[in-house]
Write a protein that holds these residues in place. Sequence first.
Motif, PDB file in Angstrom:
ATOM      1  N   GLU A 133      80.720 -92.662  26.807  1.00 57.28           N
ATOM      2  CA  GLU A 133      81.359 -92.704  25.495  1.00 57.28           C
ATOM      3  C   GLU A 133      81.631 -91.306  24.951  1.00 57.28           C
ATOM      4  O   GLU A 133      82.424 -91.144  24.029  1.00 57.28           O
ATOM      5  CB  GLU A 133      80.490 -93.499  24.519  1.00 57.28           C
ATOM      6  CG  GLU A 133      80.378 -94.964  24.894  1.00 57.28           C
ATOM      7  CD  GLU A 133      79.406 -95.735  24.032  1.00 57.28           C
ATOM      8  OE1 GLU A 133      78.975 -95.209  22.973  1.00 57.28           O
ATOM      9  OE2 GLU A 133      79.060 -96.855  24.404  1.00 57.28           O
ATOM     10  N   CYS A 192      87.208 -87.644  29.367  1.00 54.48           N
ATOM     11  CA  CYS A 192      88.215 -88.538  29.950  1.00 54.48           C
ATOM     12  C   CYS A 192      88.169 -89.953  29.390  1.00 54.48           C
ATOM     13  O   CYS A 192      88.877 -90.825  29.873  1.00 54.48           O
ATOM     14  CB  CYS A 192      88.053 -88.580  31.475  1.00 54.48           C
ATOM     15  SG  CYS A 192      86.496 -89.342  31.998  1.00 54.48           S
ATOM     16  N   ARG A 193      87.373 -90.198  28.374  1.00 46.47           N
ATOM     17  CA  ARG A 193      87.158 -91.567  27.895  1.00 46.47           C
ATOM     18  C   ARG A 193      88.443 -92.275  27.490  1.00 46.47           C
ATOM     19  O   ARG A 193      88.532 -93.488  27.587  1.00 46.47           O
ATOM     20  CB  ARG A 193      86.141 -91.591  26.759  1.00 46.47           C
ATOM     21  CG  ARG A 193      86.625 -90.980  25.462  1.00 46.47           C
ATOM     22  CD  ARG A 193      85.526 -90.913  24.414  1.00 46.47           C
ATOM     23  NE  ARG A 193      85.922 -90.098  23.290  1.00 46.47           N
ATOM     24  CZ  ARG A 193      85.812 -88.777  23.248  1.00 46.47           C
ATOM     25  NH1 ARG A 193      85.304 -88.120  24.272  1.00 46.47           N
ATOM     26  NH2 ARG A 193      86.204 -88.096  22.185  1.00 46.47           N
ATOM     27  N   ASP A 194      89.448 -91.534  27.060  1.00 42.62           N
ATOM     28  CA  ASP A 194      90.716 -92.151  26.660  1.00 42.62           C
ATOM     29  C   ASP A 194      91.806 -91.970  27.714  1.00 42.62           C
ATOM     30  O   ASP A 194      92.962 -92.293  27.476  1.00 42.62           O
ATOM     31  CB  ASP A 194      91.193 -91.568  25.326  1.00 42.62           C
ATOM     32  CG  ASP A 194      90.226 -91.890  24.191  1.00 42.62           C
ATOM     33  OD1 ASP A 194      89.657 -93.001  24.203  1.00 42.62           O
ATOM     34  OD2 ASP A 194      90.043 -91.037  23.305  1.00 42.62           O
ATOM     35  N   THR A 195      91.417 -91.465  28.877  1.00 42.70           N
ATOM     36  CA  THR A 195      92.356 -91.231  29.966  1.00 42.70           C
ATOM     37  C   THR A 195      92.496 -92.499  30.796  1.00 42.70           C
ATOM     38  O   THR A 195      91.510 -93.175  31.070  1.00 42.70           O
ATOM     39  CB  THR A 195      91.839 -90.082  30.865  1.00 42.70           C
ATOM     40  OG1 THR A 195      91.643 -88.923  30.061  1.00 42.70           O
ATOM     41  CG2 THR A 195      92.804 -89.766  31.984  1.00 42.70           C
ATOM     42  N   HIS A 196      93.707 -92.803  31.205  1.00 43.41           N
ATOM     43  CA  HIS A 196      93.940 -93.974  32.045  1.00 43.41           C
ATOM     44  C   HIS A 196      93.255 -93.752  33.391  1.00 43.41           C
ATOM     45  O   HIS A 196      93.278 -92.659  33.954  1.00 43.41           O
ATOM     46  CB  HIS A 196      95.438 -94.193  32.236  1.00 43.41           C
ATOM     47  CG  HIS A 196      95.754 -95.537  32.786  1.00 43.41           C
ATOM     48  ND1 HIS A 196      95.642 -95.832  34.124  1.00 43.41           N
ATOM     49  CD2 HIS A 196      96.157 -96.678  32.173  1.00 43.41           C
ATOM     50  CE1 HIS A 196      95.972 -97.082  34.324  1.00 43.41           C
ATOM     51  NE2 HIS A 196      96.293 -97.625  33.149  1.00 43.41           N
ATOM     52  N   CYS A 208      83.911 -80.822  29.810  1.00 47.15           N
ATOM     53  CA  CYS A 208      83.362 -82.103  29.379  1.00 47.15           C
ATOM     54  C   CYS A 208      81.876 -81.959  29.028  1.00 47.15           C
ATOM     55  O   CYS A 208      81.094 -81.411  29.806  1.00 47.15           O
ATOM     56  CB  CYS A 208      83.535 -83.150  30.480  1.00 47.15           C
ATOM     57  SG  CYS A 208      82.920 -84.779  29.982  1.00 47.15           S
TER      58      CYS A 208
END
Length: 99
Positions: free
Chosen positions: A9, A13-17, A38
């Motif tokens: 969370e 990259c949490r919002d990366t496809h 990160c």
Amino acid sequence: MVVQAYWSEQAACRDTHADALFADAATQKRAKILCTACPVRIDCLTEALDNRMEFGVWGGMTERERRALLRRQPHVTSWRPLIERPQPAAHRSSAGRGL
């Protein structure tokens, strides 16, 4: 009581496809760059190594890099102590190298 969020969370990259993390070499290079800053890179890489994740970029390492590392040190069962250990300057240029 404070509940600790799962490390993913907090990942850069949490919002990366997912296709960006599980793709060809050119796309993997971009994913590795995302991993550089990160805040949970060590958690991510540790999970991938401890669980022998076969595909994708995890903690700044591609599947090929992780396989090579696992072949060099096949008897390691918990990678966190090795990853968190300070590396000599010559080995800090890339995530996980020198382990």
